[in-house]
Enzyme design. Structure first.
Site, PDB file in Angstrom:
ATOM      1  CD  GLU A 135      31.764 -43.975 -35.575  1.00 36.01           C
ATOM      2  OE1 GLU A 135      32.983 -44.187 -35.467  1.00 36.01           O
ATOM      3  OE2 GLU A 135      31.270 -43.090 -36.301  1.00 36.01           O
ATOM      4  CD  GLU A 196      40.026 -60.091 -23.660  1.00 36.08           C
ATOM      5  OE1 GLU A 196      39.560 -61.179 -23.250  1.00 36.08           O
ATOM      6  OE2 GLU A 196      39.317 -59.079 -23.839  1.00 36.08           O
ATOM      7  CE  LYS A 211      40.039 -51.413 -32.085  1.00 36.99           C
ATOM      8  NZ  LYS A 211      40.589 -51.179 -30.724  1.00 36.99           N
TER       9      LYS A 211
END
Lengths: 328, 328
Positions: A135, A196, A211
């Site tokens: 998840e 980042e 994803k």
């Protein structure tokens, strides 16, 4: 239920703290970071280990490796939360496969192994009769996989649209709101810790695409990889484009989209109405599911952060506890 | 898994159709409407019963009553979807208690029994080792109870805010958008089938309050009733108030709110920013959960409709199938 935690950065520590502070019926019997490990079949004193990690930078004994914990600790579930290597998935992928083939359940927050080797992992888990949950790999704290598989169980999911990358959403929000250039907004995102030092992975749409691959394979049982996703990032967008959209009551967001009927798997900046439910602020994520019975269901929440990721891991642990370990 | 369906209006028929059309491992062994019933231990021919209901207005034999089905049919789960009586909960409450005390699981879409007798029902279900589920009673197709109990398992839910009544939301949306008066917007809602002939239950905030009671009792194990909710409806709002709010980038929505730390259980029209995630269009519902680990999670979807309600019932049936019946 006994768990071992591999990877003891902020996410792993968050999971350990939650298990310690909440009455979940879960005991930690192994912990490893990149330099050390600790194994205790009767339960690890979590407070001491957290204190040691804080003061000395290691969680345990430098003679004990992550592999020792994966191979020898007594656990029902391996919690794998080492850093993601999206090119090879290693070493996480090897830890996960070892645990599965040892007949243990696995919960991971690591996108690499799930995006790169979903079919292998699910097949091996099926053969061993164990459960693999991930998840935390999609949309942080939003329990999107739970919602699709349990809350909307029985529904056919027809399409998925979403904001899957909080860094891009933050940059676009700031460009639209205050007319910042892409470079200014990126700099601000970096200063706030939302981006980042090398933002390529986020701003080129790669993170969102990973994803989508995980969701497509999970929801429709496909065998997609990152190469199957059409990807356009946000790094060439101008403030003028955003302001023009705003002038017409619209805005631009980086939308990930899966339409299995059309075979579409796409990440791209899209012009959408400002009142669209996917127009969320700052670093939030949002997902819109189209289902045959429930119709449209939108979920909005934090897509990143260590406690948010720990929340998703704990949800998976409780799922396994109730569905597998208690029943056994 | 065998189920019996009591109440065969559009929701009950939607559940039966889904069970027939989808491969869910569920067989229907009893169906009753207010005038007739049918019982068949080896499975009811759903297509025939649906056709009979369409053509003759009854699902079965007028010699067979709902009570016959509740008492004698062979089922693992009773699906109770008769009309809601919010004052007495009857007859649904009696069917549900009978089934529970027969040692059967129950899924209901009926707000009355759950709002009026939650403690009794949960206690009796616990004693019998059976499961009572009622996802359909709150926010229609949005799997909010699943999300709180499973997706966010391990989280402490700190607060709940939401738009729990689609009729009110439609009226307020129309008053804000086009400057309609309350009466004009209500008339329009009636013509579109979004409001009942007697809209009191919706516009006075009672329906939303009942859903708050169900959530408060479910999530925090409280023993609240409708008398514990501070309720203000939308029937005294003027278009001027809405237009003033809009002028300042805000709008007015009927918000239900549970804050257990403060002991707040309240339904009232609230001024909120237009970009707030709870500002949803038309008849949609929306819920914002504040959780200790996941932070804010918002869910938006259809709060009413027969297929949407059937979606929630099917989700509960699959939960029981996987968590109880398969494991047994």
């Amino acid at each position: 239920m006994k768990v071992a935690i591999i990877g003891f950065g902020s996410v792993g520590q968050g999971v350990a703290e939650s298990i310690q502070n909440k009455d979940l019926g879960i005991m930690i019997t192994g912990i490893a970071d990149s330099k050390s490990g600790v194994i205790a079949g009767s339960g690890i004193p979590v407070g001491e280990v957290l204190a040691k990690k804080q003061s000395q930078g290691v969680c345990g004994d430098t003679d004990v490796s992550a592999w020792d914990v994966v191979k020898s600790a007594d656990y029902d579930v391996l919690v794998e939360c080492t850093p993601t290597d999206i090119t090879t998935g290693k070493p996480a992928l090897e830890y996960i496969r070892y645990a599965i083939n040892r007949g243990r359940h696995v919960v991971t927050s690591n996108k690499g192994p799930v995006a790169l080797a979903y079919k292998t992992l699910i097949t091996e888990a099926g053969e061993q009769g164990v459960c693999l949950r991930y998840e935390a790999t999609v949309c942080g704290a939003i329990p999107i996989i739970h919602t699709i598989q349990e809350g909307l169980a029985g529904n056919d999911i027809l399409k998925i649209y979403g904001i899957f990358n909080g860094t891009c959403n933050y940059i676009l929000t700031r460009m639209a709101e205050d007319g910042l250039t892409y470079e200014q907004a990126l700099l601000e995102a970096r200063e706030l810790g939302y981006a980042e030092a090398d933002p390529t992975y986020d701003v080129k749409g790669i993170d969102a695409a990973i994803k989508l691959v995980i969701l497509a394979n999970t929801v429709w049982g496909l065998d997609k990889s990152i190469d199957d996703v059409e990807i356009t990032g946000i790094d060439n967008l101008t403030p003028e484009a955003l302001q023009l959209a705003e002038k017409h009551g619209r805005t631009i967001r980086l939308i990930g989209e899966i339409d299995p009927a059309k075979g579409t798997l796409r990440v791209s900046p899209r012009i959408i109405p400002q009142e669209h439910p996917l127009v969320v602020d700052g670093t939030l994520n949002a997902v819109l599911l189209e289902a045959d019975m429930a119709d449209g269901i939108t979920m909005i929440g934090r897509g990143a952060g260590s406690i948010e990721t720990a929340s998703a891991i704990i949800g998976d642990l409780i799922f396994i506890r109730d569905r597998y370990v208690k029943a056994a």
